[in-house]
Design a protein around this motif. Structure first.
Motif, PDB file in Angstrom:
ATOM      1  N   TRP A  83     -57.456 -46.121  11.511  1.00 30.78           N
ATOM      2  CA  TRP A  83     -56.025 -46.376  11.655  1.00 30.78           C
ATOM      3  C   TRP A  83     -55.717 -46.557  13.137  1.00 30.78           C
ATOM      4  O   TRP A  83     -56.484 -46.087  13.979  1.00 30.78           O
ATOM      5  CB  TRP A  83     -55.215 -45.181  11.142  1.00 30.78           C
ATOM      6  CG  TRP A  83     -55.227 -44.978   9.661  1.00 30.78           C
ATOM      7  CD1 TRP A  83     -56.053 -45.553   8.738  1.00 30.78           C
ATOM      8  CD2 TRP A  83     -54.354 -44.103   8.934  1.00 30.78           C
ATOM      9  NE1 TRP A  83     -55.749 -45.086   7.487  1.00 30.78           N
ATOM     10  CE2 TRP A  83     -54.711 -44.202   7.583  1.00 30.78           C
ATOM     11  CE3 TRP A  83     -53.314 -43.262   9.311  1.00 30.78           C
ATOM     12  CZ2 TRP A  83     -54.050 -43.481   6.594  1.00 30.78           C
ATOM     13  CZ3 TRP A  83     -52.665 -42.537   8.324  1.00 30.78           C
ATOM     14  CH2 TRP A  83     -53.023 -42.654   6.978  1.00 30.78           C
TER      15      TRP A  83
ATOM     16  N   LYS B  97     -52.247 -42.221  14.096  1.00 29.89           N
ATOM     17  CA  LYS B  97     -52.964 -40.961  13.928  1.00 29.89           C
ATOM     18  C   LYS B  97     -52.330 -39.878  14.793  1.00 29.89           C
ATOM     19  O   LYS B  97     -52.164 -38.746  14.355  1.00 29.89           O
ATOM     20  CB  LYS B  97     -54.427 -41.142  14.346  1.00 29.89           C
ATOM     21  CG  LYS B  97     -55.263 -41.944  13.376  1.00 29.89           C
ATOM     22  CD  LYS B  97     -56.720 -41.713  13.728  1.00 29.89           C
ATOM     23  CE  LYS B  97     -57.631 -42.731  13.132  1.00 29.89           C
ATOM     24  NZ  LYS B  97     -59.041 -42.440  13.478  1.00 29.89           N
TER      25      LYS B  97
ATOM     26  N   ARG C 158     -58.563 -48.430   6.053  1.00 31.08           N
ATOM     27  CA  ARG C 158     -58.096 -49.103   7.256  1.00 31.08           C
ATOM     28  C   ARG C 158     -56.616 -49.413   7.137  1.00 31.08           C
ATOM     29  O   ARG C 158     -56.163 -49.904   6.109  1.00 31.08           O
ATOM     30  CB  ARG C 158     -58.877 -50.403   7.466  1.00 31.08           C
ATOM     31  CG  ARG C 158     -58.445 -51.117   8.712  1.00 31.08           C
ATOM     32  CD  ARG C 158     -59.420 -52.175   9.129  1.00 31.08           C
ATOM     33  NE  ARG C 158     -58.923 -52.781  10.357  1.00 31.08           N
ATOM     34  CZ  ARG C 158     -58.996 -54.085  10.623  1.00 31.08           C
ATOM     35  NH1 ARG C 158     -59.600 -54.893   9.790  1.00 31.08           N
ATOM     36  NH2 ARG C 158     -58.503 -54.541  11.749  1.00 31.08           N
ATOM     37  N   LEU C 159     -55.880 -49.101   8.193  1.00 30.84           N
ATOM     38  CA  LEU C 159     -54.441 -49.327   8.186  1.00 30.84           C
ATOM     39  C   LEU C 159     -54.065 -50.215   9.361  1.00 30.84           C
ATOM     40  O   LEU C 159     -54.556 -50.040  10.465  1.00 30.84           O
ATOM     41  CB  LEU C 159     -53.720 -47.978   8.326  1.00 30.84           C
ATOM     42  CG  LEU C 159     -52.206 -48.047   8.496  1.00 30.84           C
ATOM     43  CD1 LEU C 159     -51.536 -48.332   7.163  1.00 30.84           C
ATOM     44  CD2 LEU C 159     -51.653 -46.761   9.091  1.00 30.84           C
TER      45      LEU C 159
END
Length: 944
Positions: A247, A252, A633-634
């Motif tokens: 991310w 985060k 995954r962002l």
RNA sequence: GCGAGAGUGGCGGAAUGGGCAGACGCGCUGGAUUUAGGAUCCAGUGGGGCAACCCGUGGGGGUUCGAGUCCCCCCUCUCGCACCA
């Protein structure tokens, strides 16, 4: 109609894809899988905003690209359809929210289909579907059925909760109450954020600056019995597992900060009769530190146990249970009036005035490290909801305590020596005349003097623990999730409250049997909240509200779940949306999860993403899903702003005020900062302003600076761009292409109509490159020939394939489009355009502008969709050039350019460079000290 | 206040394992074609200078043959958090 006409070809291909189910995903992946997900939208009454298609286009490009690369792609779409706006609308018009919601969904669906996204529409869902929220309720029951085992650090079935013998001996009711107190879903009397205007309570995350995130209404804190989810039990795992996901660091960090883990110590300060202090110390020494603080101590939490010797007072929150006990008769009146005022003070008011307030209780506690009495104060800068609701105050080393001590004239005792440092006034700190919150070496701390902060903390934690007066402790800013809303338009809780013969609740809860799910919403005659924190479902008909089961009467839970509930697991239901037996089939779940790419707005950084991760972990602990993290995954797409605007400011008399003298007050009024007159903002045209130096000024009055910036799109500003209009004027492919061409996906960027027009003329050129637009029927441009490309053309093609492939893979869509533009600029000048080259290009373009690509593919003679054609491969050999042009620098300055063989040796490059007329002239009479050659890149002569 | 990110032509943006700053697009200027054009095509377009050349990536310093890119200091903007002990 041989001209490029998106109004005709776009609906045609959309219909083709729909009829042929072109993008249907298999139940199980048939090749390497890619689960690509958009954050599903809330279907508002305004329809799609141009911000939506930004992320949707990005994911669509990736999906189409990956399908052509042979992957099994899952790309679903749905609607997050419970929520306040629909209900507000229902209240205003007295129509059921389901009706307006379904209308809105229809609009969103039409708009998304109009943009040509390759969703598997067979998987569409809405959180408001009965068959969907049946499973939302089911998951709630899983959470209700789970307790968190701190030993194993995981959620386990409530049946496995060890029951202490002492509880068991008190009977079944006691056992049940004990279990209820340990469930991940529990009821509690909590101080909640009650928003009278919305008629509901809100989660902490939904309140900003003391106002509701939606609507900006004031919020008050009141005590209410509410459903809570024990997300704090998962705080550590939610923090640690961030390491597993790909991310953005910013997101985060925001989650880490929201969780707010801190390590420190709990310390007990004695508040019993002074004559019993010694006995208490002895007892503590023998028995150790008790799990819950007794009546005789004030327990505090600190991250700076090394400053215990500097504690000159203590503070408890106004809501602290000891307030009463600690108030001496002389102080009682002052304490009561202070606490009353503190309670009435809204968060909003606390925000506005950070002035420290407080009152002395009259009581003292005893500091366990030096046995000295410390006065206990009450102040609202200490929060009841964090730590123990009580602190030791060390004004010398905490800025908040320092401010308070200054104001109330409390002694300040330095216990940390900052050491010599340029930006700290050491003398002032040691004299108690300045605050130093950093680390240093201990002073005035008895045997601990001279220890560095970190070592001190370890030593004192050990010592306090040995004496039974303290222990290491961890705290979180994260609070348990307030999970109930006093609203109609949400999922009903599948919970029943048992009633006694008088119809009074017995306090016993009963989960609705999973076979009896879903619990549907009842029909209501009106949806209006009544301004009391009592849910509208309490007005439901008796046959809904009071079910009779096994001869016992129950009252249904009348709160509903918050909007976030449905979005906590929709990515799982997409995998198996029709399943009647299970929320998702385990084999299917295992095959498709986790989500490989999740794209959405950064506004969900803490809310949705934290909640969904929490639910996912509970499901994981209970064995219902196979991975501990849902979203591998962002990527956050950036915000799209309105068009750039120039704004000048005018006084009532018409005179302009230069921008640096303009300020905005709290109500959003524009004011002249020198005269305080109200100013009127005036939108200016580009031709009325010009740039001088750093700033834009009025063309006619250059002394007046004007603002030049793009603003958030909003109805009130009137700068909202409507996707329907863009599609009508330019076509869906142009909209898609423009959204991707504006700049990097993650960046905030302003809209520009002229830019849309620019990509439209690119598509026009693409069309003319291949199609004869002067012919009556759709036929190829004469220049398109069945002929082998020459080396130059091949180089152009392969360079384009390489760039588009790599850029697309890295989500750098703007540069991929630029490369395709270069390709078209090149081939539109070529009188021979080899058909295979044109075909490869159309494939490269297809993920970006799928409608025109399909149409061109057909005109090029193919009769199937190109959606599954293999992605073109590039050949590095075809890209190589025989000779390259390299710059010749002297002293690092560009002086000439030479053409040399691509593989030329250093010596050859140097010789060629020296041979250049201009270079030899410049080098003449100079001493060449050094020659730097970067082969194939440049040559640089260093001369004296 | 704290944390993160970003400052490059008139505008959106390219180029960072240091190596031709401004790819591509918009806009603008000139030209061609056209009854017309918010159409199309061609050429030009960072600033200064006739030119050689000089100056240019928020400002100032530094490292280097060479810096938009690396280091130090400062400024501005955007976003997030905000009495969490």
């Amino acid at each position: 109609m041989p001209r490029y006409n998106p109004a005709v070809i776009e609906p045609k291909w959309q219909q083709f894809w729909e009829e042929n189910r072109t993008f249907r995903a298999p139940e199980l992946p048939t090749a390497e899988k890619r689960y690509v997900l958009d954050m599903f939208p809330y279907p508002s009454g305004d329809g799609l905003h141009v911000g939506h298609p930004e992320g949707y286009t990005a994911t669509d490009i990736i999906c189409r690209f990956e399908r052509m690369r042979g992957k099994s792609v899952l790309h679903p779409m749905g609607f997050d359809a419970f929520g306040l706006p629909a209900e507000e609308h229902a209240i205003k018009t007295n129509t059921p929210p389901r009706v307006s919601t379904e209308n809105n969904i229809a609009t969103f669906r039409r708009q998304m289909k109009m943009l040509g996204f390759s969703y598997d529409w067979d998987r569409e869902l809405a959180t408001t579907d009965l068959e969907y929220f049946r499973w939302t309720q089911w998951i709630f029951l899983v959470i209700f059925d789970t307790w968190f085992d701190p030993e194993q650090k995981r959620g386990r079935p409530i049946a496995e909760l060890p029951i202490p013998a002492e509880v068991a001996s008190r009977g079944a009711r006691a056992v049940q109450r004990y279990r209820d107190a340990h469930r991940l879903a529990y009821q509690a009397d909590a101080l909640v954020n009650w928003c009278p205007a919305l008629g509901t309570v809100l989660a902490n995350e939904e309140v900003q600056d003391g106002r509701s995130e939606r609507g900006g209404h004031p919020v008050e804190r009141i005590a209410l019995r509410q459903w809570m989810l024990r997300i704090t039990a998962y705080a550590d795992r939610l923090e640690q597992d961030l390491e597993q996901v790909e991310w953005p660091d910013g997101i985060k960090n925001m989650q880490r900060e929201w969780i707010g883990r801190s390590t420190g110590a709990e310390v007990d300060f004695y508040i019993g009769p002074p004559e019993d202090y010694d006995a208490w110390r002895v007892r503590r020494g023998d028995e150790g530190f008790p799990g819950s603080a007794g009546e005789e101590v004030l327990r505090i939490y600190t991250t700076r146990a090394d400053t215990l010797f500097g504690a000159t007072y203590m503070v408890i929150a106004p809501e602290h249970p000891f307030v009463d006990r600690l108030s001496t008769p002389e102080q009682r009146g002052a304490v009561e009036s202070y606490c009353r005022r503190a309670a009435a003070r809204s968060d909003r008011e606390r925000q506005e005035s950070r002035e420290k307030t407080g009152v002395f209780t009259g009581s003292f506690a005893i500091n366990p490290v030096n046995h000295q009495g410390v006065p206990i104060w009450i102040a609202d800068y200490v929060l009841i909801s964090y730590g123990t609701g009580a602190i030791m105050a060390v004004p010398a080393h905490d800025t908040r305590d320092y401010e308070f001590a200054e104001k109330f004239d409390i002694p300040i005792r330095a216990v940390v020596d900052p050491g010599p440092s340029a930006d700290v006034d050491r003398e002032a700190v040691l004299a108690g005349q300045a605050c130093f919150p950093g680390e240093g070496r201990a002073v005035n701390s008895a045997d601990y003097d001279g220890l560095p902060t970190g070592e001190f903390q370890q030593r004192i934690a050990r010592d306090l623990s040995a004496q039974g007066v303290g222990r290491a402790a961890v705290n979180y800013k994260l609070r348990d999730w307030l999970f109930s809303r006093q609203r109609f338009w949400g999922e009903p809780f599948p919970i029943l409250h048992e009633l006694d013969d008088q119809g009074q609740p017995t306090g016993v809860l009963r989960a609705v049997d999973p076979e009896d799910l879903p619990v549907d919403l009842p029909h209501l005659d009106d949806y209006r909240p009544h301004g009391k924190p009592e849910p509208p479902l309490a007005k439901a008909p008796d046959d809904w509200l009071y079910p009779l089961i096994e001869g016992r009467r129950y009252r249904r839970e009348t709160n509903t779940m918050p909007q976030w509930a449905g979005s906590c697991w929709y990515y799982l239901r997409f995998l198996d949306p029709q399943n009647q037996q299970n929320f998702v089939d385990p084999e299917i779940e295992k095959a498709w999860m986790p989500v490989d790419l999740y794209v959405g707005g950064a506004e969900h950084a803490v809310l949705h993403l934290l909640y969904a991760r929490f639910w996912h972990k509970v499901l994981y602990d209970r064995g219902h899903v196979s991975h501990s993290e849902p979203f591998r995954r962002l990527v956050n797409q950036g915000m799209i702003l309105g068009e750039l605007e120039y704004t000048g400011y005018r006084r009532p008399d018409g005179a302009w005020v230069t921008a640096p003298h303009v300020r905005r007050d709290a109500d959003g009024q524009w004011l002249d900062s020198t005269s305080n007159e109200t100013l009127e903002p005036v939108a200016l045209k580009a031709e009325d302003v010009e740039k001088t130096g750093e700033h834009f000024v009025l063309r006619d009055e250059p002394a007046i600076r004007v603002d030049s910036r793009a603003h958030k799109m909003s109805k009130s500003r009137g700068n909202v761009v409507n996707p329907d209009q863009i599609v009508q004027d330019y076509g869906a492919d142009s909209l898609r292409l423009y959204e991707m061409f504006m700049g990097p996906l993650e960046a905030t960027k302003p809209w520009s109509m002229a830019g849309v027009n620019g990509v439209r003329s690119f598509l026009d050129r693409v069309w003319r490159m291949i199609v004869d637009e002067r012919a009556e029927a759709c036929q190829l441009n004469d220049h398109v020939r069945d002929q082998e490309p020459d080396a130059d053309q091949l180089r152009m093609l392969h360079r384009t394939i390489q760039a588009v492939t790599e850029d697309t893979d890295r989500l750098q869509f703007n540069t991929a489009i630029a490369r395709m533009m270069e390709f078209v600029n090149y081939f539109n000048k070529q009188t021979v355009r080899p058909r295979p080259v044109m075909e490869s290009f159309v494939l490269l373009l297809s993920p970006y502008a799928p409608h025109i690509a399909e149409e061109l593919w057909r005109i090029l003679g193919h009769d199937r969709t190109l959606a599954y054609e293999p992605w073109p491969e590039f050949d590095p050999e075809r890209i190589k050039e025989a000779t390259v042009e390299i710059p010749v620098q002297i002293q690092g300055r560009l002086r000439a350019k030479i053409r040399v063989p691509a593989e030329a040796e250093r010596s050859q490059i140097e010789a060629e460079a020296r041979a250049d007329e201009r270079v030899s002239q410049l080098l003449d009479g100079k001493q060449v000290v050094k020659v730097i050659v970067v082969s194939g890149r440049l040559i640089n002569f260093v001369v004296k």
